[in-house]
Design a protein around this motif. Structure first.
Motif, PDB file in Angstrom:
ATOM      1  N   PHE A  21      19.502  -2.446  -4.062  1.00 50.35           N
ATOM      2  CA  PHE A  21      19.759  -1.289  -3.179  1.00 50.35           C
ATOM      3  C   PHE A  21      19.292  -0.667  -3.150  1.00 50.35           C
ATOM      4  O   PHE A  21      18.386  -0.790  -1.868  1.00 50.35           O
ATOM      5  CB  PHE A  21      21.136  -0.555  -4.040  1.00 50.35           C
ATOM      6  CG  PHE A  21      21.219   1.003  -2.813  1.00 50.35           C
ATOM      7  CD1 PHE A  21      21.521   0.655  -1.861  1.00 50.35           C
ATOM      8  CD2 PHE A  21      21.104   1.688  -3.356  1.00 50.35           C
ATOM      9  CE1 PHE A  21      21.937   2.104  -0.805  1.00 50.35           C
ATOM     10  CE2 PHE A  21      21.567   3.165  -2.813  1.00 50.35           C
ATOM     11  CZ  PHE A  21      21.681   2.618  -1.376  1.00 50.35           C
ATOM     12  N   LEU A  22      17.802  -0.122  -4.796  1.00 46.82           N
ATOM     13  CA  LEU A  22      16.709   0.764  -4.362  1.00 46.82           C
ATOM     14  C   LEU A  22      15.738  -0.038  -3.835  1.00 46.82           C
ATOM     15  O   LEU A  22      14.373   0.695  -3.075  1.00 46.82           O
ATOM     16  CB  LEU A  22      16.668   1.212  -5.708  1.00 46.82           C
ATOM     17  CG  LEU A  22      17.002   2.177  -6.600  1.00 46.82           C
ATOM     18  CD1 LEU A  22      17.377   2.376  -7.303  1.00 46.82           C
ATOM     19  CD2 LEU A  22      17.313   3.191  -5.429  1.00 46.82           C
ATOM     20  N   ALA A  23      15.231  -1.696  -4.213  1.00 49.29           N
ATOM     21  CA  ALA A  23      13.927  -2.197  -3.026  1.00 49.29           C
ATOM     22  C   ALA A  23      13.967  -2.153  -1.832  1.00 49.29           C
ATOM     23  O   ALA A  23      13.373  -1.898  -1.118  1.00 49.29           O
ATOM     24  CB  ALA A  23      14.387  -3.545  -3.494  1.00 49.29           C
ATOM     25  N   LEU A  64       0.764  -1.005   0.020  1.00 52.07           N
ATOM     26  CA  LEU A  64       0.245  -0.393  -0.369  1.00 52.07           C
ATOM     27  C   LEU A  64       1.033   1.474   0.132  1.00 52.07           C
ATOM     28  O   LEU A  64       0.717   2.471  -0.456  1.00 52.07           O
ATOM     29  CB  LEU A  64      -0.772   0.023   0.918  1.00 52.07           C
ATOM     30  CG  LEU A  64      -1.953  -0.756   0.945  1.00 52.07           C
ATOM     31  CD1 LEU A  64      -2.964  -1.373   2.681  1.00 52.07           C
ATOM     32  CD2 LEU A  64      -2.834  -0.704   0.157  1.00 52.07           C
ATOM     33  N   ILE A  65       2.197   1.319   0.357  1.00 49.55           N
ATOM     34  CA  ILE A  65       2.499   2.238   1.188  1.00 49.55           C
ATOM     35  C   ILE A  65       3.742   3.031  -0.132  1.00 49.55           C
ATOM     36  O   ILE A  65       4.775   3.562  -0.435  1.00 49.55           O
ATOM     37  CB  ILE A  65       3.305   2.390   2.317  1.00 49.55           C
ATOM     38  CG1 ILE A  65       1.985   2.226   3.224  1.00 49.55           C
ATOM     39  CG2 ILE A  65       4.210   3.440   2.115  1.00 49.55           C
ATOM     40  CD1 ILE A  65       2.309   2.312   4.926  1.00 49.55           C
ATOM     41  N   HIS A  66       4.665   1.637  -0.747  1.00 53.06           N
ATOM     42  CA  HIS A  66       5.873   1.468  -1.567  1.00 53.06           C
ATOM     43  C   HIS A  66       5.385   2.565  -2.636  1.00 53.06           C
ATOM     44  O   HIS A  66       6.406   3.281  -2.587  1.00 53.06           O
ATOM     45  CB  HIS A  66       6.156   0.074  -2.151  1.00 53.06           C
ATOM     46  CG  HIS A  66       5.664   0.128  -3.181  1.00 53.06           C
ATOM     47  ND1 HIS A  66       3.845  -0.427  -3.195  1.00 53.06           N
ATOM     48  CD2 HIS A  66       6.164   0.108  -4.914  1.00 53.06           C
ATOM     49  CE1 HIS A  66       4.111  -0.981  -4.395  1.00 53.06           C
ATOM     50  NE2 HIS A  66       5.231  -0.657  -5.444  1.00 53.06           N
ATOM     51  N   TYR A  67       4.090   2.956  -3.146  1.00 54.84           N
ATOM     52  CA  TYR A  67       4.484   3.925  -4.624  1.00 54.84           C
ATOM     53  C   TYR A  67       4.726   4.838  -3.732  1.00 54.84           C
ATOM     54  O   TYR A  67       5.136   5.880  -4.849  1.00 54.84           O
ATOM     55  CB  TYR A  67       2.474   3.832  -4.681  1.00 54.84           C
ATOM     56  CG  TYR A  67       2.850   5.206  -6.097  1.00 54.84           C
ATOM     57  CD1 TYR A  67       3.443   3.901  -7.667  1.00 54.84           C
ATOM     58  CD2 TYR A  67       2.557   5.850  -6.570  1.00 54.84           C
ATOM     59  CE1 TYR A  67       3.063   4.564  -8.309  1.00 54.84           C
ATOM     60  CE2 TYR A  67       2.081   6.286  -7.609  1.00 54.84           C
ATOM     61  CZ  TYR A  67       2.267   5.760  -8.581  1.00 54.84           C
ATOM     62  OH  TYR A  67       2.447   6.350  -9.463  1.00 54.84           O
ATOM     63  N   LEU A  68       4.708   5.562  -2.614  1.00 59.29           N
ATOM     64  CA  LEU A  68       5.173   6.852  -2.642  1.00 59.29           C
ATOM     65  C   LEU A  68       6.519   6.789  -2.603  1.00 59.29           C
ATOM     66  O   LEU A  68       6.908   8.046  -2.622  1.00 59.29           O
ATOM     67  CB  LEU A  68       4.211   6.888  -1.009  1.00 59.29           C
ATOM     68  CG  LEU A  68       3.214   6.880  -0.457  1.00 59.29           C
ATOM     69  CD1 LEU A  68       2.589   7.235   0.813  1.00 59.29           C
ATOM     70  CD2 LEU A  68       2.144   8.192  -1.606  1.00 59.29           C
ATOM     71  N   PHE A  69       6.964   6.454  -2.414  1.00 62.50           N
ATOM     72  CA  PHE A  69       8.955   6.400  -2.025  1.00 62.50           C
ATOM     73  C   PHE A  69       9.322   5.641  -3.681  1.00 62.50           C
ATOM     74  O   PHE A  69      10.947   5.721  -3.313  1.00 62.50           O
ATOM     75  CB  PHE A  69       8.994   5.347  -1.307  1.00 62.50           C
ATOM     76  CG  PHE A  69       9.255   5.796   0.220  1.00 62.50           C
ATOM     77  CD1 PHE A  69       9.062   7.454   0.629  1.00 62.50           C
ATOM     78  CD2 PHE A  69       8.140   5.022   1.015  1.00 62.50           C
ATOM     79  CE1 PHE A  69       8.583   7.463   2.547  1.00 62.50           C
ATOM     80  CE2 PHE A  69       6.837   5.442   2.231  1.00 62.50           C
ATOM     81  CZ  PHE A  69       7.536   6.523   2.729  1.00 62.50           C
ATOM     82  N   MET A  70       8.836   5.406  -4.489  1.00 59.83           N
ATOM     83  CA  MET A  70       9.136   5.211  -5.789  1.00 59.83           C
ATOM     84  C   MET A  70      10.060   6.302  -6.314  1.00 59.83           C
ATOM     85  O   MET A  70       9.318   7.733  -6.530  1.00 59.83           O
ATOM     86  CB  MET A  70       8.044   4.800  -6.764  1.00 59.83           C
ATOM     87  CG  MET A  70       7.530   3.596  -6.251  1.00 59.83           C
ATOM     88  SD  MET A  70       9.099   1.777  -6.521  1.00 59.83           S
ATOM     89  CE  MET A  70       8.657   1.273  -8.118  1.00 59.83           C
ATOM     90  N   PRO A  71      11.100   6.213  -6.247  1.00 65.28           N
ATOM     91  CA  PRO A  71      12.120   7.403  -6.565  1.00 65.28           C
ATOM     92  C   PRO A  71      12.121   7.561  -8.799  1.00 65.28           C
ATOM     93  O   PRO A  71      11.671   6.736  -9.070  1.00 65.28           O
ATOM     94  CB  PRO A  71      13.377   6.654  -6.663  1.00 65.28           C
ATOM     95  CG  PRO A  71      13.593   5.246  -6.754  1.00 65.28           C
ATOM     96  CD  PRO A  71      12.009   4.512  -5.771  1.00 65.28           C
ATOM     97  N   ASN A  72      12.091   8.705  -8.308  1.00 68.58           N
ATOM     98  CA  ASN A  72      11.614   8.940 -10.205  1.00 68.58           C
ATOM     99  C   ASN A  72      13.877   9.725 -10.562  1.00 68.58           C
ATOM    100  O   ASN A  72      13.975  10.620  -9.703  1.00 68.58           O
ATOM    101  CB  ASN A  72      11.088   9.861 -10.324  1.00 68.58           C
ATOM    102  CG  ASN A  72      10.638  10.645 -12.161  1.00 68.58           C
ATOM    103  OD1 ASN A  72      11.861   9.834 -12.502  1.00 68.58           O
ATOM    104  ND2 ASN A  72      10.626  11.995 -12.402  1.00 68.58           N
ATOM    105  N   LEU A  73      13.929   8.477 -11.373  1.00 69.82           N
ATOM    106  CA  LEU A  73      15.010   8.829 -11.273  1.00 69.82           C
ATOM    107  C   LEU A  73      15.471   8.935 -13.377  1.00 69.82           C
ATOM    108  O   LEU A  73      16.904   8.080 -13.269  1.00 69.82           O
ATOM    109  CB  LEU A  73      16.519   7.584 -11.373  1.00 69.82           C
ATOM    110  CG  LEU A  73      16.484   7.361  -9.529  1.00 69.82           C
ATOM    111  CD1 LEU A  73      17.190   6.135  -9.168  1.00 69.82           C
ATOM    112  CD2 LEU A  73      17.096   8.503  -8.391  1.00 69.82           C
TER     113      LEU A  73
END
Length: 230
Positions: A200-202, A168-177
């Motif tokens: 590392f990002l996961a 539910l939460i992870h989408y808020l922290f997905m990096p835009n790189l």
């Protein structure tokens, strides 16, 4: 995904004869929709679409439903028929055959991308489901390393108990790189580098998701109505 699956389970429970056929039919249907996500010539929600995207598809996340529902169902089917799945996995020839198939399906030298889009996704889809099967087999074969007696096991089990929270939460922290994306577009992919960066990002995303989950769980209201259980 849950809404569709629960509705399906309700009607499935009304059937007089219990069978693997209904879930298999749903899986095949979901695969058909999954394939449309890689048909930008015909479908506006397709991956890589360059036209004006469908606002309804984006805001409702139906395009993401199309892309991930088959994998959700696949895991569900393995869990439902775990005894049969184990017999297949224990077959002498099963693992060598799927290793050969996944190499053949994912081998870039075969230049699947030069095929018509309609056909190129077929070997790639096969590779993705085989790799997922290999993940099942890996954790099953080395299950003794993932018990409460090991640090890795305790960590994985803790993350497992927080799977819904992370989902539910992870989408808020997905990096835009975009810079990283440009780098990979300009240079040939390297499996070691790609995997290292991905892991590392996961781990970063999972870590922040778990921290946020624990903060929200301080409130009994959020604990019950966001995550449904302790």
């Amino acid at each position: 995904m849950f809404i569709i699956y629960y509705i399906f389970c309700y009607f499935e429970s009304k059937l007089k004869v219990k069978s693997w056929i209904p879930i298999t039919i749903l899986f095949i249907i979901s695969l058909c929709f999954y394939e449309t996500c890689y048909q930008p010539k015909y479908f506006s929600w397709a991956f890589g679409w360059r036209g004006t995207p469908s606002e309804f598809m984006n805001t409702s996340s139906i395009n993401q439903l199309f892309m991930y529902f088959p994998f959700f169902l696949y895991g569900n089917m393995v869990r439902r028929y775990w005894d049969g799945a184990q017999r297949i996995m224990d077959s002498r020839w099963f693992y060598p055959v799927i290793v050969i198939l996944v190499i053949f399906a994912a081998l870039d030298a075969l230049q699947w991308h030069t095929l018509r889009m309609t056909w190129a996704i077929i070997p790639l889809t096969l590779a993705r489901f085989i790799l997922l099967t290999m993940v099942f087999m890996y954790f099953r074969h080395y299950h003794q390393y993932f018990t409460q007696r090991t640090v890795i096991g305790r960590s994985f089990q803790y993350i497992g108990r927080r799977t819904l929270d992370i989902y539910l939460i992870h989408y808020l922290f997905m990096p835009n790189l975009p810079t990283l994306g440009s780098f990979f577009s300009q240079y040939r992919h390297n499996f070691i580098l790609d995997t290292t960066i991905s892991i590392f990002l996961a781990l970063l995303v999972i870590g922040f998701s778990v921290i946020t989950s624990n903060i929200l769980r301080v409130s009994p209201f959020f604990k019950k109505w966001l995550f449904g259980r302790s």
